[in-house]
Write an enzyme that holds these catalytic residues in place. Structure first.
Site, PDB file in Angstrom:
ATOM      1  N   GLY A  41       9.347   1.366  10.410  1.00 23.04           N
ATOM      2  CA  GLY A  41       9.304   1.048  11.829  1.00 23.04           C
ATOM      3  C   GLY A  41       8.163   1.744  12.519  1.00 23.04           C
ATOM      4  O   GLY A  41       7.286   2.336  11.878  1.00 23.04           O
ATOM      5  N   CYS A  42       8.171   1.698  13.841  1.00 21.75           N
ATOM      6  CA  CYS A  42       7.077   2.306  14.615  1.00 21.75           C
ATOM      7  C   CYS A  42       7.031   3.817  14.444  1.00 21.75           C
ATOM      8  O   CYS A  42       5.963   4.423  14.539  1.00 21.75           O
ATOM      9  CB  CYS A  42       7.235   1.959  16.089  1.00 21.75           C
ATOM     10  SG  CYS A  42       6.957   0.211  16.438  1.00 21.75           S
TER      11      CYS A  42
END
Length: 388
Positions: free
Chosen positions: A355-356
């Site tokens: 993810g980020c």
């Protein structure tokens, strides 16, 4: 006698004494001038600029004869230059030396210092050259301590620390949090992103969110180059204080590193950095930090690499596949698949992802809390869901 100059020099000495606590004992800092990609004249220019910007500096050049007006020890080769540098450092004739290349022993690495673009804030990057340890997590934990030492030696009483979101970051965070719980006085900063936390993103680097950014040395080296030479296209470093002093337990030579691409402004700032760490006695600061850490048996907190025997590995059956829209961050990438396998053992379908904020474990939306409890109980640093 120029009375005005005498008076001015006296006031500068007093000001420097207030800053360093060493009235009348300002240590000399040296600069080696052979080996730059931009020629020896650039090094001399940087030294002259340093003296202009920071008159309290007592600068010695080690290199060829020049017309700078600064004290110069003449040498005819790089080999002779480094020999003289080491002799002067070991005899304490100079308090620190800035140079463009130096081989540090394993266990020693350098703490760089940059100026961040968003707010013009100074930030220490731990570390930028050298090798703190052959084991990644141990190296980065040491880097955090080295960064704190360099920041304290530069006048920051209680520097804030953040960990860059690279491989091993969560394991490093876990060790540092345990150290803090055991009594080590480390101050953590907080990411400026909405999800906060001690683990930093690229935005935090630009903002200068913390005083000390912890990372691996190779990443730190790249960051130094980006911060210092972005506006010049990479050929001439124009910003920051260079790659910094070598720090390590038991290491007492104050050698600070420049790139061979460093320009005059960086050279000038590197000499100021050298002056600060020498006159604030980084060696004694380091001794005090390591004494506290060794009393806490800090190296016992480092996770030991687990050797897996393929023939004896347990085969965990995959549960029936379901939609996994919930996410759990905070798992180190080196442990990501182990975390997934643990949830499978507990009959919960999960997948690994990115993810980020970095590595994530994808789980059923309605079982996020349950999965977090399982992972935390097993020793994984499971955090909240991923937020970009």
């Amino acid at each position: 006698m120029n009375l005005n100059k005498v008076i001015a020099d006296a006031f500068l000495e007093i000001a420097d004494g207030i800053q360093t606590g060493s009235f009348g004992k300002t240590k000399k800092v040296a600069l080696t001038t052979l080996g730059s990609e931009h020629g020896e004249a650039t090094l001399v220019e940087g030294a002259k600029l340093a003296k202009k910007l920071y008159p309290q500096l007592n600068i010695v050049l080690i290199g060829s004869a020049n017309d700078s007006g600064l004290e110069t020890i003449e040498v005819s080769s790089e080999d002779e230059m480094y020999k003289v540098m080491e002799e002067k450092l070991d005899s304490k004739e100079i308090g620190a030396c800035v140079t463009m290349h130096y081989n540090f022993p394993i266990g020693v690495s350098t703490v760089g210092r940059v100026v961040t673009p968003a707010h013009g804030k100074e930030m220490f990057i731990a570390t930028t050259t050298g090798t703190s340890s052959a084991q990644r997590v141990e190296a980065m934990v040491k880097n955090a301590v080295y960064g704190v030492i360099a920041a304290k030696a530069s006048g920051i009483e209680k520097p804030t620390v953040g960990i860059l979101n690279v491989d091993g970051a969560r394991s490093v965070e876990k060790v540092l949090v345990e150290l803090q719980a055991k009594g080590y006085d480390i101050a953590f900063g907080e990411s400026q992103r909405s999800d906060g936390g001690r683990v930093l993103r690229g935005n935090d680097l630009l903002l200068g969110t913390v005083d000390v950014v912890v990372t691996d040395t190779l990443t730190g080296n790249i960051l130094m180059k980006m911060f210092s030479s972005f506006t010049s296209g990479g050929q001439y470093e124009v910003s920051g204080y260079g790659y910094g002093p070598g720090v390590g337990e038991g290491y007492e030579r104050n050698v600070l590193i420049l790139s061979r691409a460093s320009g005059a402004p960086v050279i000038a700032n590197a000499l100021k950095y050298a002056h600060e760490i020498a006159n604030n006695d980084i060696t004694e600061i380091a001794k005090a930090e390591f004494k506290k850490l060794n009393a806490l048996k800090w190296m016992d907190l480092i996770p030991k690499p687990v050797e897996k025997k393929a023939a004896q590995e347990e085969v965990v059956p995959q549960p029936d596949k379901v939609v996994v829209t919930g996410s759990i961050s905070g798992i180190d990438i080196m442990e990501l698949e182990d975390a997934v396998q643990l949830l499978w053992k507990n009959g919960i379908y999960a997948e690994s992802g990115m993810g980020c904020t970095g590595p994530i474990v994808l789980v059923p939306e309605d079982r996020v809390s349950e999965c977090q409890q399982i992972l935390v109980k097993a020793g994984f640093a499971a955090g909240e869901g991923d937020i970009c």
